[in-house]
Motif scaffolding. Structure first.
Motif, short mmCIF file in Angstrom:
data_model
loop_
_atom_site.label_atom_id
_atom_site.label_comp_id
_atom_site.label_asym_id
_atom_site.label_seq_id
_atom_site.Cartn_x
_atom_site.Cartn_y
_atom_site.Cartn_z
N PRO A 1 0.79 -1.24 0.00
CA PRO A 1 0.00 0.00 0.00
C PRO A 1 0.82 1.29 0.00
N LEU A 2 2.02 1.28 0.59
CA LEU A 2 2.83 2.50 0.61
C LEU A 2 3.20 2.96 -0.80
N ALA A 3 3.17 2.05 -1.77
CA ALA A 3 3.50 2.42 -3.15
C ALA A 3 2.54 3.47 -3.70
N THR A 4 1.31 3.53 -3.17
CA THR A 4 0.32 4.48 -3.68
C THR A 4 0.74 5.93 -3.43
N LEU A 5 1.68 6.15 -2.51
CA LEU A 5 2.17 7.51 -2.25
C LEU A 5 2.85 8.10 -3.48
#
Length: 352
Positions: A121-125
Motif C-alpha cells: 500500500p505504501l507504493a500508492t504515495l
C-alpha cells in the motif's frame, strides 16, 4: 501517445502484463509503450510489437550495495534514460514500493492500484491517480482492467492474446520432426519442487511413448537434477544453458510442456503451448498459467495449498518407489501427482 510500463519482475509477472498491452494496442493503434524491466528479463517485453524501448534496471544487483549503486554511473544513466521522455501516462503494473519509486523518478502522470487492492500500500504515495481492481481475480485480469481503465477502452474478456511475435524472438527458428516435450523442473521455493524421482519416472514414461524429453537448466542444482532425471535414458536431452529467447524457441517447437509452478510455465502459456502445471503448496487460481490449453493439477493433500516456502507438515511420512527404490515424497502434497496419472492427463491435453 506514449506510455511507460513499470513491471520489473519476476518472469511470470512480466508475462502476465502482455495481454493488457495487446488490448491497449488494439484499442489505440497510435499507442506506443516503453517498459522498465529487470536486466535479466530484458528480452521478454521486446517480443511484443507494441513495445518500442525496453529500459533495463538492475535493482536486484544494486541492492547488494545501495549506497554505491546510488552514486555510480549506472544508476545515473538509468535515471537519465528514464527521464529522457515525458510520457502521457506511467502505469505501475507491479504495485511495489520499488516500482512506485521508479514511477516517481519518471516524467508523466503516474497510475497504479489503490491501497486496498495493491500488494504494498505504501507504493500508492507515488501515484497521481489510483484505481480499484478486485484482489480476488487472476493477475492477468487485474492488469487488463487497470490498463483499460487508465487508457479508457473496453476489451473482450473472452480473448487472451499475449501478442508475442515469434519472429522477434532471437535465435534459430526451430522446426522439429521429432515429438518433443519440455520438462520445466526448476523453480524458486523448495516446496514447489516435484520430487526428482517422479520426474525421472515421468521421463521414462514419456520416452517409452515415443517422445524426446528436453531438460533446460539455469543453475548448477538444476543441472544436477536434469542429469538425475535423464540418467540411463538415451531419449532425454539436457540442453545447453539457454537464454530466455533460446528457451522460448525450444518450447515453441515442442509438442507441449510439463512444469512445476515456475515463471517458465507462464512463458509456455504465452506461446500457446499445451502445458500441464503441477501445483502442491500453491494455488493457481490467482496466478497460475493462463490461456488456452492450460491444465492445472492441484494437490488434494490435507494441508494443501498452504502457500508456504517451508513445508510445515508434521504427520506421517509419505513414501513411494521407483524401480525398486523407496524414497520419501517431499513435500508430501505432491504425492497426489503420480507420474502415470500426470502423463495420462498430459496426453489427453495434447489431443484436445
Amino acid at each position: 501517445m506514449r506510455v511507460l510500463i513499470i513491471k520489473v519482475s519476476s518472469l511470470g509477472d512480466i508475462i502476465h502484463t502482455l495481454p493488457a498491452v495487446t488490448d491497449a494496442h488494439l484499442a489505440h493503434k497510435n499507442l506506443v509503450f516503453d517498459w522498465v524491466v529487470e536486466e535479466n528479463f530484458l528480452e521478454v517485453p521486446s517480443w511484443h510489437p507494441a513495445v518500442d524501448k525496453v529500459i533495463p534496471v538492475a535493482i536486484r544487483r544494486w541492492r547488494r550495495n545501495v549506497v554505491k549503486a546510488y552514486f555510480n554511473h549506472e544508476f545515473r544513466a538509468f535515471k537519465r534514460t528514464l527521464q529522457g521522455i515525458h510520457y502521457d501516462l506511467v502505469i505501475d503494473a507491479q504495485g511495489l514500493i520499488k516500482s512506485g519509486l521508479i514511477s516517481r523518478l519518471s516524467r508523466g502522470l503516474t497510475i497504479g492500484l489503490n491501497n486496498h487492492t495493491i500488494r504494498e500500500p505504501l507504493a500508492t504515495l507515488f501515484y497521481n491517480k489510483v484505481y480499484s481492481v478486485p484482489r480476488t481475480e487472476h493477475a492477468v485480469d487485474r492488469i487488463r482492467q487497470l490498463f483499460s481503465r487508465a487508457l479508457k477502452y473496453n476489451y473482450d474478456t473472452r480473448v487472451v492474446d499475449y501478442g508475442i511475435d515469434i519472429n522477434r524472438i532471437a535465435g534459430e527458428h526451430l522446426v522439429n520432426e521429432k515429438k518433443q516435450v519440455v520438462f520445466l523442473h526448476g523453480t524458486t521455493w523448495l516446496t514447489k519442487h516435484w520430487p526428482e524421482q517422479y520426474w525421472r519416472h515421468l521421463a521414462h514414461i514419456a520416452t517409452e511413448s515415443g517422445y524426446q524429453v528436453l531438460l533446460p537448466w539455469g543453475n548448477l542444482e538444476e543441472r544436477r537434477r536434469a542429469e538425475f532425471i535423464g540418467k540411463d535414458n538415451g531419449l532425454v536431452t539436457i540442453l545447453d544453458k539457454q537464454t530466455l529467447s533460446g528457451l522460448a524457441q525450444k518450447i515453441n517447437a515442442s509438442c507441449g510442456v510439463i512444469a512445476v509452478d515456475t515463471g517458465l510455465g507462464h512463458l509456455a502459456a504465452a506461446l500457446a503451448k499445451p502445458t500441464l502445471s503441477l501445483y502442491g503448496p500453491t494455488n493457481p487460481g490467482l496466478s497460475g498459467t493462463y490461456g488456452a490449453k492450460q491444465l492445472h493439477l492441484n494437490s488434494d493433500f490435507s494441508c494443501a495449498p498452504c502457500v508456504m516456502k517451508v513445508c510445515g507438515y508434521s504427520g506421517a511420512g509419505v513414501n513411494d518407489d521407483f524401480k525398486g527404490q523407496t524414497f520419501a515424497v517431499i513435500p508430501p502434497c505432491f504425492s497426489s501427482h503420480k507420474p502415470e496419472n500426470v502423463w495420462q492427463r498430459f496426453e489427453n491435453l495434447l489431443q484436445e
